[in-house]
Design a protein around this motif. Structure first.
Motif: not given
Length: 159
Positions: A5-27
């Motif tokens: 697939g294509p590289p991700p869009k810049d977050p500031s240019r996205r039409a929807r600003t939904n939060k990630d469904v899964v929280q980031l896990r830091v180990v």
């Protein structure tokens, strides 16, 4: 050939600003230093007989492995990263010894570590020095009127 697939869009240019469904896990991890390329023997056919001989790493693979020491993320690699990259080095060696059918697998493995600008965009990796360079270049950009304002149509026709 399927891609990822294509590289991700810049977050500031996205039409929807939904939060990630899964929280980031830091180990917490303990990075390890880059190991040397291993020495090992391989079976080869000499005069129709199988014999063992020391595997000779191609010069290109040695350079590739040395380049990994300067990879911006290498200071964060753990044992499993280096093990995966060591297996990739073996494929890299076979590729440079003429087994071109390994090119696709090599490309996919290198993409996982952000070897190309497109790979880094997909992984959402941005190098700080690139950002600073973009800012300095952007500040020097002049408008087209400033660059070409002194040129008139008559000047071009006379040349």
């Amino acid at each position: 050939m399927a891609g990822i697939g294509p590289p991700p869009k810049d977050p500031s240019r996205r039409a929807r600003t939904n939060k990630d469904v899964v929280q980031l896990r830091v180990v917490q991890v303990q990075p390890v230093m880059q190991p040397d390329l291993p020495s090992f023997t391989v079976m080869v056919t000499v005069d129709e007989q199988l014999v063992t001989q020391e595997f000779e790493w191609p010069a290109m693979t040695k350079e590739w492995w040395a380049m990994l020491a300067n990879h911006p993320l290498s200071s964060e690699f753990i044992e499993t990263d280096w093990a995966y990259l060591m297996e990739t080095a073996r494929l890299h060696a076979e590729f440079w010894m003429g087994k071109l059918s390994l090119a696709a697998e090599l490309r996919l493995r290198e993409a996982k570590y952000g070897f190309t600008p497109e790979d880094r965009a997909r992984l959402r990796i941005q190098f700080a020095q690139a950002t600073e360079a973009e800012v300095s270049v952007a500040s020097k950009v002049r408008s087209s009127r400033e660059r070409f304002g002194s040129i008139t149509l008559g000047d071009e026709l006379e040349a």
